[in-house]
Scaffold this motif. Structure first.
Motif, short mmCIF file in Angstrom:
data_model
loop_
_atom_site.label_atom_id
_atom_site.label_comp_id
_atom_site.label_asym_id
_atom_site.label_seq_id
_atom_site.Cartn_x
_atom_site.Cartn_y
_atom_site.Cartn_z
N ILE A 699 0.77 -1.30 -0.10
CA ILE A 699 -0.16 -0.15 -0.13
C ILE A 699 0.94 1.19 0.08
O ILE A 699 0.57 2.45 -0.74
N ALA A 700 1.88 1.39 0.84
CA ALA A 700 2.72 2.49 1.00
C ALA A 700 3.56 2.78 -0.49
O ALA A 700 3.78 3.86 -0.67
N LEU A 701 3.93 1.71 -1.15
CA LEU A 701 4.47 1.83 -2.36
C LEU A 701 3.50 2.16 -3.41
O LEU A 701 3.87 2.83 -4.81
N HIS A 702 2.36 1.84 -3.38
CA HIS A 702 1.31 1.83 -4.79
C HIS A 702 0.13 2.60 -4.37
O HIS A 702 -0.89 2.51 -5.16
N TYR A 703 -0.07 3.43 -3.19
CA TYR A 703 -0.96 4.16 -2.86
C TYR A 703 -1.71 5.30 -4.18
O TYR A 703 -2.70 5.44 -4.22
N ALA A 704 -0.68 5.48 -4.98
CA ALA A 704 -1.11 6.58 -6.13
C ALA A 704 -1.74 5.74 -7.15
O ALA A 704 -2.30 6.49 -8.12
N LYS A 705 -1.71 4.37 -7.03
CA LYS A 705 -2.40 3.75 -8.20
C LYS A 705 -3.92 3.58 -7.89
O LYS A 705 -4.25 3.73 -6.97
N LEU A 707 -5.94 1.52 -6.25
CA LEU A 707 -5.76 0.26 -5.49
C LEU A 707 -6.88 -0.15 -4.83
O LEU A 707 -7.87 0.63 -4.56
N HIS A 708 -7.30 -1.43 -4.85
CA HIS A 708 -8.14 -2.11 -4.03
C HIS A 708 -7.96 -3.60 -3.81
O HIS A 708 -6.87 -4.00 -4.13
N LEU A 709 -8.68 -4.20 -2.97
CA LEU A 709 -8.41 -5.43 -2.14
C LEU A 709 -8.08 -6.56 -3.10
O LEU A 709 -7.02 -7.19 -2.99
N GLU A 710 -8.86 -6.84 -4.15
CA GLU A 710 -8.44 -7.84 -5.11
C GLU A 710 -7.18 -7.74 -5.55
O GLU A 710 -6.39 -8.61 -5.81
N MET A 711 -6.69 -6.42 -6.14
CA MET A 711 -5.41 -6.23 -6.75
C MET A 711 -4.29 -6.85 -5.66
O MET A 711 -3.27 -7.16 -6.16
N ILE A 712 -4.59 -6.32 -4.49
CA ILE A 712 -3.33 -6.58 -3.43
C ILE A 712 -3.30 -8.17 -3.17
O ILE A 712 -2.19 -8.69 -3.06
N ALA A 713 -4.59 -8.61 -3.06
CA ALA A 713 -4.44 -10.24 -2.84
C ALA A 713 -3.87 -10.79 -4.28
O ALA A 713 -2.90 -11.92 -3.91
N ASP A 714 -4.02 -10.54 -5.36
CA ASP A 714 -3.39 -10.93 -6.45
C ASP A 714 -1.85 -11.01 -6.52
O ASP A 714 -1.20 -11.70 -6.84
N GLU A 715 -1.54 -9.78 -6.32
CA GLU A 715 -0.15 -9.49 -6.16
C GLU A 715 0.62 -10.30 -5.15
O GLU A 715 1.72 -10.90 -5.48
N GLY A 717 -0.44 -13.09 -4.04
CA GLY A 717 -0.68 -14.37 -4.09
C GLY A 717 -1.58 -15.27 -2.96
O GLY A 717 -1.45 -16.31 -2.77
N LEU A 718 -2.33 -14.36 -2.72
CA LEU A 718 -3.38 -14.76 -1.34
C LEU A 718 -4.72 -14.52 -1.99
O LEU A 718 -4.97 -13.73 -2.79
N SER A 719 -5.73 -15.26 -1.30
CA SER A 719 -7.09 -14.99 -1.82
C SER A 719 -7.78 -13.43 -1.15
O SER A 719 -7.20 -13.29 0.14
N PRO A 720 -8.41 -13.05 -1.72
CA PRO A 720 -9.16 -11.69 -1.24
C PRO A 720 -9.73 -11.89 -0.01
O PRO A 720 -9.63 -10.92 1.10
N LYS A 721 -10.42 -12.78 0.27
CA LYS A 721 -11.23 -13.16 1.51
C LYS A 721 -10.26 -13.40 2.71
O LYS A 721 -10.24 -12.83 3.63
N TYR A 722 -9.08 -14.17 2.43
CA TYR A 722 -8.12 -14.46 3.38
C TYR A 722 -7.26 -13.30 3.93
O TYR A 722 -7.09 -13.08 4.99
N VAL A 723 -6.99 -12.46 2.78
CA VAL A 723 -6.30 -11.29 2.93
C VAL A 723 -7.07 -10.27 3.85
O VAL A 723 -6.75 -9.66 5.01
N SER A 724 -8.36 -9.97 3.54
CA SER A 724 -9.23 -9.23 4.19
C SER A 724 -9.41 -9.50 5.73
O SER A 724 -9.36 -8.54 6.46
N LYS A 725 -9.52 -10.81 5.97
CA LYS A 725 -10.11 -11.23 7.25
C LYS A 725 -8.66 -11.22 8.07
O LYS A 725 -8.79 -10.75 9.29
N LEU A 726 -7.35 -11.76 7.48
CA LEU A 726 -6.22 -11.46 8.36
C LEU A 726 -5.91 -9.91 8.84
O LEU A 726 -5.32 -9.74 9.75
#
Length: 800
Positions: A699-705, A707-715, A717-726
């Motif tokens: 997030i700190a490196l790419h906040y200017a893009k 940015l959303h949950l699915e993009m971060i999870a894909d980058e 290599g984890l599922s969006p649901k797992y990333v959000s919950k954790l």
């Protein structure tokens, strides 16, 4: 035994250059070689008998062909006559349906007016007139437009009475004719059936039916043809009285036959015709009697006509020729015996001299064989046989060496390791005839069932497995130029040289023959055949082999097929494994999630499968995934061989894999990664912190893009649901909220440290809409961006 008197001596010893005779006469034992030579000359007379036999067979064949041609011509003329009559029946049938009287007056009985009933006799006369046109070929004609009345040439009959009493069809009951009124059909010929007549008689007829609209009502018209009329047309022109006839429809159902034929004879004839592919002419044995069968298909109606003539009916014609040939052969044999005696005498003395010379040589083998009574020629040829045996032994050894070398060459070639010795490669190609044309690979894989191991003895199983290659290769090279090797257990690879365009058809025929050959063995095994694409040279056989193996794997999605051609598939020759894919695997290793790791690997493999990647490149993909784990350990200064034995390492780095090895290879790869995770995994709380740190850093490196949950999870290599919950459980804040806070912190810096406008700051912090930026800023800071800037001493640059 001795010859007595001068005549006996001359008979045994000959005239002229007589063999050496002792004072006691000419013993047969001493001159055994002479009689052997004479017997050889006499054996040369055998061709006279063969020639006589061949002449007889050819003359007999020509006479049979002449008879066959005459029978074929006779059958053709008879069938043409029948077709003409059937066409006339059809025409008469159609004329009846379009007749003005029928068109005008024929109506359902319930709709007939008084005037219509008066005109009923006109309909009957019209039917009778049409019937009389072909009275010799028609049994009856009748019409009906409802289930009350039937109109015939003899009058009007109640529907039920007609079909149950006057003209009852065995195969087509009354209900069938009721249903015909609901089916619109044009001139349909029904199967033959017997009819029961009012007087108790029976006859076999062929119904021809038409149902069509007349005056807005469906009317059914039926014309019946007596089967005896068709048979009479055939037998009336028959060349031989003993010729029998059989007629079938297009579905091979028997329509009519001569009276002398039984059901058993018909079944035997049908079986033999099907086995021979139903040729136009066939000589076979039926019920112990030789028959000549001639077949003709009616071009107009598709009926199959068979004439069956006993061979004895015309075989007497060749008896005279046989007698003449026998006498000619006898005369030639007598002359041959006399001349062979003369020639034998002239050859015997030189051969006897050669034998005497060889007997004087001190060769132990010759003496040993002579003592065993090998015979006269054994003494002469012993030395020659020894040399021949040595030559055969050397030739056999060279053949085995050559075969091993060719197999090694092809195995290296299909495994992607071609030889560097171009001269040796050229010699191998020349030896097996691979000198021109195109090339492809065929793979044959046997998958044996449990029955094979339980029901067949071990010795028989070993013999079968040893002979599989011989059987496959034997069938293939009868049709195409090829070479076959056993690549793996129960996997045979055939390199095919397509010299001409017709060779591809030969290959298809060979594969068809192989499938038929093993058809009855399918209870014990499945035979899968994969065909690679065609390439212009042998260097591409590795690619063709890879495609053939991939085709074998594709059979999982095509269970109804035993042969798959790579030309029908979209097979790629490169695998897809991006830096992002590798990052996902590394991240899964870092966070210690074996299930997630398996899912990522399966996703990568299925993506490559869906793109049609060949099987050999799927093997290379697994090797690349293994190398990712290898590098992961190396970067952490771990010894790779703590997690995989040297044998496992060699297997996992191999870039080739067979369909039968795929499951084992992937399970070993998963086990390798499981051992890495088990040895390097962190505690759950540290694992969570590691994931949150990755997310925060991203997030700190790419906040200017955008940015959303699915993009971060894909980058990562984890599922969006797992990333959000954790992330929520660890930080107490959602990812979306964290993104917004990070952007607002950066926006505040830009407001205080720069003179940028509010719209420009919004874009630099990843918010494309100025209105959205104002709303979010006020949500988190309680004031507008300009108020924030003014409150901290910056000048007002105007909100635009």
């Amino acid at each position: 035994m001795k010859a007595t008197g001068p005549i006996g001596t001359l008979l045994f010893c000959g005239i002229g250059d007589l063999p050496y005779v002792s004072s006691g006469g000419c013993p047969m034992q001493e001159h055994k070689l002479f009689f052997k030579i004479w017997s050889y000359f006499i054996s040369l007379l055998v061709p006279i008998l063969l020639i006589g036999y061949i002449v007889y067979v050819n003359v007999d064949r020509l006479m049979n062909k002449d008879v066959s041609d005459r029978l074929q011509a006779n059958l053709t003329a008879s069938v043409s006559n029948i077709d003409v009559n059937l066409e006339m029946v059809r025409t008469t049938h159609n004329n009846l349906m379009i007749n003005d009287i029928v068109q005008q007056y024929l109506k359902p009985h319930s709709l007939q007016t008084a005037q219509d009933k008066i005109n009923v006799p006109s309909i009957i006369r019209t039917i009778a007139a049409n019937r009389s046109t072909l009275s010799s070929f028609i049994d009856t004609v009748f019409l009906y437009s409802d289930v009350e009345k039937v109109y015939t040439a003899d009058g009007v009959v109640d529907f039920e009475t007609f079909f149950n009493k006057f003209y009852a069809f065995d195969q087509f009951p009354e209900a069938y004719w009721r249903d015909r009124l609901s089916q619109d059909s044009i001139f349909e010929i029904l199967p033959p059936t017997e009819v029961r007549l009012e007087g108790g008689g029976r006859r076999t007829v062929i119904p021809e039916v038409t149902t069509q609209y007349v005056n807005g009502h469906l009317i059914t018209s039926v014309t019946t043809i007596p089967a005896r009329s068709v048979l009479r047309a055939l037998t009336g022109n028959s060349i031989y009285e003993s010729t029998a006839y059989v007629v079938t429809d297009a579905d091979r159902s028997i329509m009519m036959r001569s009276d002398q034929w039984t059901e058993e004879q018909l079944e035997e004839l049908k079986t033999k015709l099907e086995r021979e592919g139903e040729p136009d002419q066939l000589q076979t044995t039926i019920d112990g009697e030789k028959m000549l069968v001639t077949r003709l298909i009616s071009p107009s109606f598709g009926w199959h006509y068979f004439s069956v003539t006993p061979v004895d009916a015309f075989n007497y014609e060749s008896s005279g020729i046989l007698t003449m040939i026998v006498w000619i052969c006898v005369a030639l044999i007598v002359i041959g015996i006399v001349f062979s005696l003369i020639f034998s005498l002239r050859l015997y003395n030189p051969i006897r001299n050669i034998r005497s010379i060889l007997q004087n040589e001190p060769h132990p083998d010759a003496r040993r064989d002579n003592s065993r009574g090998r015979g006269e020629f054994g003494e002469i040829n012993q030395r020659i046989y020894e040399l021949m045996d040595e030559k055969l032994d050397i030739t056999e050894r060279l053949r085995h060496i050559s075969n091993d070398r060719v197999e090694r060459y092809f195995l290296d070639l299909v495994n992607g390791s071609p030889w560097q010795d171009e001269d040796g490669e050229s010699r191998i190609m020349a030896d097996i005839g691979f000198v021109e044309g195109k090339y492809l690979c065929c793979c044959f894989m046997f998958q044996f069932r449990d029955r094979f191991y339980h029901e067949i003895a071990e010795a028989d199983r070993v013999m079968i497995l040893e002979k599989l290659k011989v059987v496959l290769w034997g069938i293939m090279r009868r049709h195409v130029n090829c070479y076959m090797v056993e690549c793996e257990h129960n996997l045979y690879v055939c390199m095919v040289n397509l010299r001409t365009e017709g060779d591809r058809a030969g290959l298809d025929e060979a594969l068809k023959t192989i499938r038929l050959t093993f058809e009855y063995d399918m209870v014990y095994c499945d035979l899968l055949i994969g065909i690679g694409n065609v390439y212009p040279d042998t260097t591409s056989l590795a690619a063709s082999y890879s495609e053939a193996i991939t085709a074998l794997d594709k059979m999982r999605s095509r269970p109804d097929s035993s042969v798959v051609d790579a030309a029908e598939l979209n097979i790629g020759q490169v695998y897809y494994y991006s830096f992002l894919d590798e990052t996902k695997i590394v991240n899964a290793l870092k966070i210690g999630e074996p299930d997630l790791l398996r899912k990522e690997i399966e996703t990568i493999v299925e993506t490559n499968r869906s793109r049609g990647v060949s099987y050999s490149h799927l093997g290379a993909l697994l090797a690349a995934v293994y190398q990712t784990g290898y590098r992961y350990l190396t970067e952490r200064k771990q010894d790779v061989f703590r997690f995989a034995t040297e044998k496992q390492h060699q297997k996992l780095t191999q870039k080739t894999v067979l369909p039968t090895e795929w499951q084992e290879r992937t399970e070993e790869l998963y086990a390798f990664f499981d051992r890495i995770i088990e040895a390097t995994a962190v505690k759950p709380e540290r694992r969570s912190s590691s994931v949150v740190a990755l997310i925060s850093e991203y997030i700190a490196l790419h906040y200017a893009k955008d940015l959303h949950l699915e993009m971060i999870a894909d980058e990562i290599g984890l599922s969006p649901k797992y990333v959000s919950k954790l992330f929520k459980e660890t930080t107490g804040s959602s990812i979306t909220d964290t993104i917004s806070r990070t952007r607002m912190e950066k926006a505040k810096e830009l407001l205080l440290e720069t003179d940028l406008k509010v719209g420009e700051i919004a874009e630099m912090t990843g918010i494309a809409s100025r209105t959205t930026f104002l709303r979010v800023f006020k949500k988190y800071e309680g004031i507008s961006p300009m108020d924030y800037r003014n409150a901290h001493g910056r000048r007002d640059d105007g909100e635009k």
